[in-house]
Scaffold this active site. Structure first.
Site, PDB file in Angstrom:
ATOM      1  N   ARG A  49       0.830  -1.223   0.000  1.00 30.20           N
ATOM      2  CA  ARG A  49       0.000   0.000   0.000  1.00 30.20           C
ATOM      3  C   ARG A  49       0.862   1.269   0.000  1.00 30.20           C
ATOM      4  O   ARG A  49       0.506   2.283   0.602  1.00 30.20           O
ATOM      5  CB  ARG A  49      -0.926   0.044   1.233  1.00 30.20           C
ATOM      6  CG  ARG A  49      -2.068  -0.920   1.180  1.00 30.20           C
ATOM      7  CD  ARG A  49      -3.036  -0.567   0.053  1.00 30.20           C
ATOM      8  NE  ARG A  49      -4.241  -1.319   0.152  1.00 30.20           N
ATOM      9  CZ  ARG A  49      -4.379  -2.587  -0.267  1.00 30.20           C
ATOM     10  NH1 ARG A  49      -3.378  -3.217  -0.837  1.00 30.20           N
ATOM     11  NH2 ARG A  49      -5.535  -3.220  -0.125  1.00 30.20           N
ATOM     12  N   SER A  94     -10.890  -0.349   2.588  1.00 30.87           N
ATOM     13  CA  SER A  94     -10.245  -0.513   3.901  1.00 30.87           C
ATOM     14  C   SER A  94      -9.858   0.874   4.416  1.00 30.87           C
ATOM     15  O   SER A  94      -9.209   1.629   3.700  1.00 30.87           O
ATOM     16  CB  SER A  94      -8.966  -1.328   3.766  1.00 30.87           C
ATOM     17  OG  SER A  94      -9.223  -2.585   3.191  1.00 30.87           O
ATOM     18  N   GLU A 146      -5.599   4.537   5.605  1.00 27.29           N
ATOM     19  CA  GLU A 146      -5.165   4.222   4.251  1.00 27.29           C
ATOM     20  C   GLU A 146      -5.600   5.274   3.220  1.00 27.29           C
ATOM     21  O   GLU A 146      -4.832   5.567   2.299  1.00 27.29           O
ATOM     22  CB  GLU A 146      -5.711   2.840   3.881  1.00 27.29           C
ATOM     23  CG  GLU A 146      -5.031   2.236   2.690  1.00 27.29           C
ATOM     24  CD  GLU A 146      -6.029   1.720   1.692  1.00 27.29           C
ATOM     25  OE1 GLU A 146      -5.739   0.709   1.084  1.00 27.29           O
ATOM     26  OE2 GLU A 146      -7.083   2.342   1.503  1.00 27.29           O
TER      27      GLU A 146
HETATM   28  N1  EPU Z   1     -11.336 -10.222   9.562  1.00 19.47           N
HETATM   29  C1  EPU Z   1     -11.969  -9.992  10.743  1.00 19.47           C
HETATM   30  N2  EPU Z   1     -13.119  -9.252  10.716  1.00 19.47           N
HETATM   31  C2  EPU Z   1     -13.637  -8.757   9.572  1.00 19.47           C
HETATM   32  C3  EPU Z   1     -12.999  -9.006   8.363  1.00 19.47           C
HETATM   33  C4  EPU Z   1     -11.827  -9.720   8.385  1.00 19.47           C
HETATM   34  O1  EPU Z   1     -11.544 -10.428  11.796  1.00 19.47           O
HETATM   35  O2  EPU Z   1     -14.682  -8.088   9.646  1.00 19.47           O
HETATM   36  C5  EPU Z   1     -10.078 -10.977   9.591  1.00 19.47           C
HETATM   37  C6  EPU Z   1     -10.255 -12.417   9.150  1.00 19.47           C
HETATM   38  O3  EPU Z   1      -9.453 -13.217   9.955  1.00 19.47           O
HETATM   39  C7  EPU Z   1      -9.719 -12.426   7.739  1.00 19.47           C
HETATM   40  C8  EPU Z   1      -8.664 -11.350   7.799  1.00 19.47           C
HETATM   41  O4  EPU Z   1      -9.159 -10.375   8.717  1.00 19.47           O
HETATM   42  O5  EPU Z   1      -9.191 -13.651   7.409  1.00 19.47           O
HETATM   43  C9  EPU Z   1      -8.376 -10.703   6.463  1.00 19.47           C
HETATM   44  O6  EPU Z   1      -9.597 -10.197   5.930  1.00 19.47           O
HETATM   45  P1  EPU Z   1      -9.782  -9.952   4.364  1.00 19.47           P
HETATM   46  O7  EPU Z   1      -9.451 -11.184   3.628  1.00 19.47           O
HETATM   47  O8  EPU Z   1     -11.123  -9.375   4.122  1.00 19.47           O
HETATM   48  O9  EPU Z   1      -8.658  -8.916   4.020  1.00 19.47           O
HETATM   49  P2  EPU Z   1      -8.146  -7.578   4.737  1.00 19.47           P
HETATM   50  O10 EPU Z   1      -6.777  -7.871   5.226  1.00 19.47           O
HETATM   51  O11 EPU Z   1      -9.104  -7.040   5.706  1.00 19.47           O
HETATM   52  C10 EPU Z   1      -6.979  -6.708   2.574  1.00 19.47           C
HETATM   53  C11 EPU Z   1      -6.969  -5.450   1.758  1.00 19.47           C
HETATM   54  C12 EPU Z   1      -8.226  -5.370   0.920  1.00 19.47           C
HETATM   55  C13 EPU Z   1      -8.291  -6.592   0.013  1.00 19.47           C
HETATM   56  C14 EPU Z   1      -8.288  -7.849   0.900  1.00 19.47           C
HETATM   57  C15 EPU Z   1      -8.241  -9.135   0.111  1.00 19.47           C
HETATM   58  C16 EPU Z   1      -5.703  -3.851   3.065  1.00 19.47           C
HETATM   59  C17 EPU Z   1      -5.731  -2.617   3.894  1.00 19.47           C
HETATM   60  N3  EPU Z   1      -6.875  -4.296   2.642  1.00 19.47           N
HETATM   61  O12 EPU Z   1      -8.061  -6.589   3.492  1.00 19.47           O
HETATM   62  O13 EPU Z   1      -8.131  -4.227   0.106  1.00 19.47           O
HETATM   63  O14 EPU Z   1      -9.441  -6.573  -0.790  1.00 19.47           O
HETATM   64  O15 EPU Z   1      -7.102  -7.832   1.736  1.00 19.47           O
HETATM   65  O16 EPU Z   1      -6.976  -9.319  -0.415  1.00 19.47           O
HETATM   66  O17 EPU Z   1      -4.630  -4.386   2.805  1.00 19.47           O
HETATM   67  C18 EPU Z   1      -8.735  -1.908   0.176  1.00 19.47           C
HETATM   68  O18 EPU Z   1      -7.557  -1.638   0.291  1.00 19.47           O
HETATM   69  O19 EPU Z   1      -9.595  -0.994   0.153  1.00 19.47           O
HETATM   70  C19 EPU Z   1      -9.155  -3.296   0.112  1.00 19.47           C
HETATM   71  C20 EPU Z   1     -10.419  -3.620   0.019  1.00 19.47           C
END
Ligand code: EPU
Length: 365
Positions: free
Chosen positions: A169, A246, A350
């Site tokens: 990012r 995010s 972000e």
């Molecule tokens: N989780 C929770 N609660 C929630 C959602 C997620 O505890 O409400 C935990 C779960 O354990 C899950 C983990 O967080 O396994 C990761 O969640 P997710 O796969 O949704 O990914 P993220 O890390 O929250 C990142 C990116 C997203 C991208 C997803 C998928 C960042 C800041 N965000 O989110 O990017 O779509 O991975 O690869 O790195 C964005 O930047 O706007 C964005 C949507």
């Protein structure tokens, strides 16, 4: 004499953003050629207007009082194949092209490289600024170069991946995002008939369960479906998608710091809950900000007035309708504070903040 580029006065910016927040621009210029862009810059100088750059409006938080100067939205959208071999195709795309339309085009043409970046709202020009990434893929993997106009020096130069200094990012364009560097075009290298990237656990599991042969098109459809479930595909009919995606980055910590988080959360971990941890090279790990937010007692659906945490993803802050930027940033500050108190981790926002003066979450209580 009328300006020789498209410009409108007193334009509500909220409707140009996915959050639907922020006040008006004194002027909004929408140049689509370099001549129009230069005329716009000269006109802004002549009238001594402060300048901001707006992309697709999906990763930006605009001040309630609006932007009292010239907002420039580069809307040029052309796309050209500039070089091709049997193995790859280089495509130069102007900054105003919609990002997801580019992904759809690449998948239709059997070009691999950005299929996991399906369903991300916003423009091509904004993509390198924060090195967009999702479901195991990042823009930097296909990025060749960007043509960047520096609004301080009025010079145009080509930025290769090394100069962009991409990270999670992050790029060298990000610290002054919205103010200094305007991305005129981006060149990406796609792999012809390449294999889709299936690296992210959740994507892998969903594809395995589908029983269909894995193709670029299936990966694209699956990613869009996963994103939609999390409110991460902008859709006017989905109130959970009225966000900037995010709101915080996932924190990257040293192994010692991760241990510290584990100690602070020993009670919930003892109950059998496991902390999501992703490897990021030697001596560091990435934690899931969404998980930390929930551990700090901030559940999905938490509200502060007209803003709150999405009902379907703890990392998205949503304008529930009638919200203000002040409310949103105060809520973000509250989340940052509570997560730090509970876990010791200081989450970093972000999105890009556009305001008259420089803004940080510390300005809000
Ligand atoms: N989780 C929770 N609660 C929630 C959602 C997620 O505890 O409400 C935990 C779960 O354990 C899950 C983990 O967080 O396994 C990761 O969640 P997710 O796969 O949704 O990914 P993220 O890390 O929250 C990142 C990116 C997203 C991208 C997803 C998928 C960042 C800041 N965000 O989110 O990017 O779509 O991975 O690869 O790195 C964005 O930047 O706007 C964005 C949507």
């Amino acid at each position: 004499m009328a300006p020789s580029f498209p410009v409108a006065e007193h334009v509500a910016l909220a409707s140009l953003t996915t959050l639907g927040l922020g006040g008006p621009a004194r002027y909004l210029a929408t140049p689509s050629t370099q001549n129009e862009l230069l005329a716009c810059l000269e006109w802004g100088d002549k009238h001594q207007l402060e300048r901001w750059i707006l992309g697709g409006g999906s990763n930006v938080v605009i001040a309630d009082e609006g932007l009292p100067g010239l907002v420039i939205q580069w809307v040029a959208k052309e796309r050209h194949v500039v070089q091709e071999t049997e193995a790859f195709v280089d495509v130069q795309v102007e900054g105003g092209h919609n990002w997801d339309e580019l992904v759809a085009w690449s998948v239709e043409n059997n070009l691999a490289g950005v299929e996991c970046l399906s369903g991300i709202p916003g423009s091509v020009g904004a993509a390198p600024i924060q090195n967009i990434g999702a479901y195991g893929q990042e823009l930097c993997e296909t990025f060749v170069k960007a043509t960047v106009l520096d609004l301080e020096t009025y010079t145009t130069s080509e930025w290769d991946a090394q100069r962009c200094d991409f990270g999670y990012r992050h790029s060298a364009l990000k610290p002054s995002a919205g103010r200094r560097f305007l991305v005129l075009d981006v060149t990406l290298r796609f792999t012809r008939n390449g294999e889709p990237a299936v690296r992210y656990g959740e994507l892998q599991r969903t594809l395995e369960a589908s029983d269909k042969p894995i193709s670029l098109a299936l990966v694209r459809d699956t990613v869009i479906c996963l994103r939609r479930r999390k409110g991460m595909v902008f859709d006017p009919n989905d109130p959970n998608s009225r966000s900037a995606g995010s709101f915080f980055t996932n924190p990257i910590l040293s192994l010692e710091e991760v241990e510290g988080v584990r100690e602070r959360l020993a009670d919930v971990l003892a109950e059998g809950l496991s902390m999501p941890v992703y490897p990021v090279g030697e001596g560091q790990q990435k934690l899931a900000a969404a998980w930390l937010i929930e551990r700090a007692g901030l559940t999905k659906g938490t509200r502060w007035g007209n803003v709150g945490i999405s009902d379907v993803h703890a990392l998205a802050l949503v304008n529930r309708g009638g919200g203000t930027t002040q409310e949103l940033l105060s809520a973000a500050k509250q989340i940052q504070k509570q997560v730090q108190e509970r876990t010791g981790v200081l989450l970093q926002p972000e999105p890009v903040f556009l305001a008259k003066r420089s803004v940080s979450l510390d300005d809000f209580s």
